[in-house]
Design an enzyme around this catalytic site. Sequence first.
Site, PDB file in Angstrom:
ATOM      1  N   CYS A  31       0.824  -1.212   0.000  1.00 18.48           N
ATOM      2  CA  CYS A  31       0.000   0.000   0.000  1.00 18.48           C
ATOM      3  C   CYS A  31       0.862   1.266   0.000  1.00 18.48           C
ATOM      4  O   CYS A  31       1.602   1.522   0.953  1.00 18.48           O
ATOM      5  CB  CYS A  31      -0.909  -0.046   1.230  1.00 18.48           C
ATOM      6  N   CYS A  34       0.159   3.683   2.883  1.00 15.70           N
ATOM      7  CA  CYS A  34       0.669   3.085   4.131  1.00 15.70           C
ATOM      8  C   CYS A  34       2.170   3.344   4.261  1.00 15.70           C
ATOM      9  O   CYS A  34       2.656   3.701   5.341  1.00 15.70           O
ATOM     10  CB  CYS A  34       0.417   1.573   4.156  1.00 15.70           C
TER      11      CYS A  34
END
Length: 110
Positions: A31, A34
């Site tokens: 991600c 993230c």
Amino acid sequence: MENVQTYLPYLRGYDYTGKMPVVLDFYATWCGPCKALTPSIERLAKEFEGRLKVLKVDVDKNEPLARAAAIRSVPTLFFIDIDGNIERQMGAMPYDALRAKAEALVGAAG
């Protein structure tokens, strides 16, 4: 508001004791947002060491917890006060906002 009691069966290994507030960062290694949030999470952990527990949960390695927590997108942050009440924040957030949430948790615990 959610309460951590719902997730206790899935929190083994995360040492949630209720003695200090907790920030849970649900993330995935693939991600992008993230990855962008990681330095802020690490900075928060250092700045609030001893006053706030900061934990990262890889949703791919902890599917039962992620499923129980109804994680639909990553990153998702749980801000947990010492009573186990959870405030859920989906998506990345700037460090100042993250720090303000942490300050509120720590202040409420004091």
